[in-house]
Design a protein around this motif. Structure first.
Motif, PDB file in Angstrom:
ATOM      1  N   SER A 146       0.622  -1.363  -0.006  1.00 18.75           N
ATOM      2  CA  SER A 146      -0.073   0.030  -0.144  1.00 18.75           C
ATOM      3  C   SER A 146       0.949   1.275  -0.085  1.00 18.75           C
ATOM      4  N   SER A 147       2.050   1.201   0.419  1.00 20.95           N
ATOM      5  CA  SER A 147       2.931   2.302   0.241  1.00 20.95           C
ATOM      6  C   SER A 147       4.262   2.360  -0.630  1.00 20.95           C
ATOM      7  N   ALA A 148       4.324   1.334  -1.436  1.00 23.08           N
ATOM      8  CA  ALA A 148       5.411   1.055  -2.192  1.00 23.08           C
ATOM      9  C   ALA A 148       5.368   2.198  -3.334  1.00 23.08           C
ATOM     10  N   ARG A 149       6.731   2.587  -3.763  1.00 21.06           N
ATOM     11  CA  ARG A 149       6.624   3.702  -4.932  1.00 21.06           C
ATOM     12  C   ARG A 149       6.902   2.905  -6.269  1.00 21.06           C
ATOM     13  N   CYS A 150       6.915   1.431  -6.166  1.00 21.43           N
ATOM     14  CA  CYS A 150       6.811   1.003  -7.603  1.00 21.43           C
ATOM     15  C   CYS A 150       6.190  -0.435  -7.305  1.00 21.43           C
ATOM     16  N   ILE A 151       5.436  -1.094  -8.101  1.00 18.32           N
ATOM     17  CA  ILE A 151       4.670  -2.173  -7.886  1.00 18.32           C
ATOM     18  C   ILE A 151       4.603  -3.015  -9.079  1.00 18.32           C
ATOM     19  N   VAL A 152       4.840  -4.226  -9.181  1.00 19.55           N
ATOM     20  CA  VAL A 152       4.908  -5.156 -10.327  1.00 19.55           C
ATOM     21  C   VAL A 152       3.856  -6.133  -9.946  1.00 19.55           C
ATOM     22  N   SER A 153       2.792  -6.052 -10.824  1.00 16.23           N
ATOM     23  CA  SER A 153       1.562  -6.994 -10.373  1.00 16.23           C
ATOM     24  C   SER A 153       1.340  -8.161 -11.587  1.00 16.23           C
ATOM     25  N   GLY A 154       0.855  -9.259 -11.487  1.00 12.29           N
ATOM     26  CA  GLY A 154       0.645 -10.282 -12.202  1.00 12.29           C
ATOM     27  C   GLY A 154      -0.842 -10.590 -12.077  1.00 12.29           C
ATOM     28  N   GLY A 155      -1.550 -11.127 -13.306  1.00 15.85           N
ATOM     29  CA  GLY A 155      -3.003 -11.472 -13.296  1.00 15.85           C
ATOM     30  C   GLY A 155      -3.147 -12.863 -13.797  1.00 15.85           C
ATOM     31  N   ARG A 156      -4.386 -13.255 -14.142  1.00 14.98           N
ATOM     32  CA  ARG A 156      -4.498 -14.772 -14.572  1.00 14.98           C
ATOM     33  C   ARG A 156      -3.635 -15.240 -15.846  1.00 14.98           C
ATOM     34  N   GLY A 157      -3.291 -14.088 -16.501  1.00 18.86           N
ATOM     35  CA  GLY A 157      -2.318 -14.547 -17.562  1.00 18.86           C
ATOM     36  C   GLY A 157      -1.068 -15.149 -17.403  1.00 18.86           C
ATOM     37  N   VAL A 158      -0.771 -14.791 -16.082  1.00 18.57           N
ATOM     38  CA  VAL A 158       0.737 -15.486 -15.654  1.00 18.57           C
ATOM     39  C   VAL A 158       0.688 -17.069 -15.562  1.00 18.57           C
ATOM     40  N   GLY A 159      -0.620 -17.436 -15.365  1.00 17.44           N
ATOM     41  CA  GLY A 159      -1.023 -19.053 -15.599  1.00 17.44           C
ATOM     42  C   GLY A 159      -0.809 -19.976 -14.139  1.00 17.44           C
ATOM     43  N   SER A 160       0.304 -19.805 -13.534  1.00 15.67           N
ATOM     44  CA  SER A 160       0.138 -20.749 -12.352  1.00 15.67           C
ATOM     45  C   SER A 160       1.206 -19.830 -11.116  1.00 15.67           C
ATOM     46  N   ASN A 161       1.265 -20.581  -9.964  1.00 19.76           N
ATOM     47  CA  ASN A 161       2.083 -20.022  -8.917  1.00 19.76           C
ATOM     48  C   ASN A 161       3.356 -19.983  -9.065  1.00 19.76           C
ATOM     49  N   GLU A 162       3.872 -21.313  -9.989  1.00 21.81           N
ATOM     50  CA  GLU A 162       5.125 -21.290 -10.331  1.00 21.81           C
ATOM     51  C   GLU A 162       5.659 -20.161 -11.256  1.00 21.81           C
ATOM     52  N   SER A 163       4.803 -19.954 -12.087  1.00 27.14           N
ATOM     53  CA  SER A 163       5.136 -18.767 -13.123  1.00 27.14           C
ATOM     54  C   SER A 163       5.136 -17.353 -12.386  1.00 27.14           C
ATOM     55  N   PHE A 164       4.451 -17.325 -11.396  1.00 24.30           N
ATOM     56  CA  PHE A 164       4.244 -16.024 -10.639  1.00 24.30           C
ATOM     57  C   PHE A 164       5.778 -15.650 -10.272  1.00 24.30           C
ATOM     58  N   ALA A 165       6.709 -16.559 -10.245  1.00 23.29           N
ATOM     59  CA  ALA A 165       8.287 -16.067  -9.796  1.00 23.29           C
ATOM     60  C   ALA A 165       8.755 -15.091 -10.732  1.00 23.29           C
ATOM     61  N   LEU A 166       8.406 -15.316 -12.046  1.00 25.59           N
ATOM     62  CA  LEU A 166       8.785 -14.177 -12.890  1.00 25.59           C
ATOM     63  C   LEU A 166       8.416 -13.003 -12.478  1.00 25.59           C
ATOM     64  N   VAL A 167       7.249 -12.652 -12.051  1.00 25.71           N
ATOM     65  CA  VAL A 167       6.876 -11.401 -11.523  1.00 25.71           C
ATOM     66  C   VAL A 167       7.655 -10.938 -10.363  1.00 25.71           C
ATOM     67  N   GLU A 168       7.936 -11.963  -9.559  1.00 23.65           N
ATOM     68  CA  GLU A 168       8.618 -11.636  -8.519  1.00 23.65           C
ATOM     69  C   GLU A 168      10.111 -11.469  -8.698  1.00 23.65           C
ATOM     70  N   ALA A 169      10.661 -12.076  -9.507  1.00 22.10           N
ATOM     71  CA  ALA A 169      11.810 -11.724 -10.054  1.00 22.10           C
ATOM     72  C   ALA A 169      12.226 -10.255 -10.506  1.00 22.10           C
ATOM     73  N   LEU A 170      11.082  -9.744 -11.274  1.00 20.27           N
ATOM     74  CA  LEU A 170      11.352  -8.440 -11.831  1.00 20.27           C
ATOM     75  C   LEU A 170      11.182  -7.371 -10.495  1.00 20.27           C
ATOM     76  N   ALA A 171      10.393  -7.675  -9.622  1.00 17.58           N
ATOM     77  CA  ALA A 171      10.133  -6.815  -8.591  1.00 17.58           C
ATOM     78  C   ALA A 171      11.296  -6.878  -7.700  1.00 17.58           C
ATOM     79  N   ASP A 172      11.869  -7.814  -7.500  1.00 21.69           N
ATOM     80  CA  ASP A 172      13.164  -7.765  -6.831  1.00 21.69           C
ATOM     81  C   ASP A 172      14.468  -6.853  -7.273  1.00 21.69           C
ATOM     82  N   LYS A 173      14.470  -7.025  -8.574  1.00 18.41           N
ATOM     83  CA  LYS A 173      15.364  -6.288  -9.493  1.00 18.41           C
ATOM     84  C   LYS A 173      15.022  -4.799  -9.286  1.00 18.41           C
ATOM     85  N   LEU A 174      13.625  -4.547  -9.050  1.00 14.58           N
ATOM     86  CA  LEU A 174      13.367  -3.044  -9.019  1.00 14.58           C
ATOM     87  C   LEU A 174      13.090  -2.452  -7.697  1.00 14.58           C
TER      88      LEU A 174
END
Length: 310
Positions: free
Chosen positions: A193-221
């Motif tokens: 709720s207070s982050a300056r940058c947010i990386v979000s994923g939706g249904r198109g990510v496909g699975s909880n395993e694939s959500f790791a791609l979203v998390e990897a970008l978030a960690d880089k940023l």
């Protein structure tokens, strides 16, 4: 015209939403008091006393207030409200519980999620999942208001002098509800709720395993991770990451949406972001209508490539 602002805190620091609500309170009147209720709250009380424009801090320290349950919090606020024309709180899960009870006990209406202050008795608030903004004039003598923190800048200026701190000796009795436990997901990433940058994923990510791609970008940023309701309902991530009308309302400097089509309830939670970047393989996805930058493409190709190049 004196205003009572009920602080949101974690017993160690004031939440940023409190400082945003303080900005809203100062637009309603020039005499603002902050109520800090909880247990072991000395650090928070002194932090609040340094906030610019606050003339008094009320310290209600008792075990019954520790979890901000609706019944004791409402009884406390009603006990204190005689001297105040406005009672306001940041809009959060706790205030959504106790503020309606305050309004009911005072027999007045509540104005929820205000996003602008036009006058001491006139406010703007979103309706229809954020698709329209209505102007509300409050005729009640006491105004009970919750503030959408993302719509107001944080009051970060500190006063050179500490304002008066007054202990509150009223201890509410609570026999109606009981706190059991908190189930909180711990994360080293910024709070959503207070982050300056947010990386979000939706249904198109496909699975909880694939959500790791979203998390990897978030960690880089060094960004927070968010999700659409569809992704949460599908079990990709926990519901504390949900952004939208039934999740968290956010307004970061940068919001990146991958595989999110842009349902109305999701857009209501993030459309105030300063810059919106969307990646979706459907060029007709509604999210492209509000995105500042859009890319029609496969997120499974775009995400790894973007992460690698950062």
């Amino acid at each position: 015209m004196t205003i009572l602002l009920i602080a949101e805190h974690n017993s160690n620091t004031l939440a940023s939403s409190t400082l945003s609500a303080l900005t809203a309170a100062q637009a309603m009147g020039n005499d603002v008091h902050i109520l800090v209720a909880g247990k072991d709250i000395d650090t928070v009380v002194h932090e609040a006393a340094k906030a610019f424009g606050v003339s008094k801090v009320l310290c209600a320290e008792a075990e019954v207030y520790e979890q901000a349950l609706a019944e004791p919090m409402a009884d406390l606020v009603v006990h204190l409200c005689t001297a105040y024309s406005h009672i306001i709180a940041p809009s959060n899960s706790e205030s959504k519980d106790f503020m309606p009870r305050v309004a009911a006990l005072l027999d007045v209406g509540q104005v929820s999620d205000i996003c602008d202050v036009l006058a001491a008795d006139q406010f703007k608030r979103p309706i229809y999942a954020g698709n329209a903004i209505t102007t509300v004039t409050v005729l009640d003598e006491k105004k009970v208001i919750t503030v959408r923190a993302s719509s107001f800048d944080e009051q970060i200026q500190q006063s050179e002098q500490v304002c008066a701190i007054l202990p509150v000796d009223f201890i509410a009795k609570n026999t109606l509800s009981e706190w059991k436990k908190d189930d909180i997901t711990q994360s080293e990433r910024p709070e959503l709720s207070s982050a300056r940058c947010i990386v979000s994923g939706g249904r198109g990510v496909g699975s909880n395993e694939s959500f790791a791609l979203v998390e990897a970008l978030a960690d880089k940023l060094n960004a927070a991770v968010g999700a659409s309701r569809a992704a949460v309902d599908a079990g990709f991530v926990s519901n504390n990451l949900q952004v939208g009308q039934t999740g968290k309302i956010v307004a970061p400097d940068l919001y990146m949406a991958f595989g999110i089509s842009g349902a109305i309830q999701h857009l209501a939670g993030m459309k105030d972001s300063k810059v919106i970047v969307a990646v979706n393989k459907d060029e007709e996805a509604p999210i492209f209508q509000i995105a500042d930058y859009g890319l029609v493409g496969d997120l499974f190709t775009v995400l790894p490539e973007l992460t690698e190049k950062l």
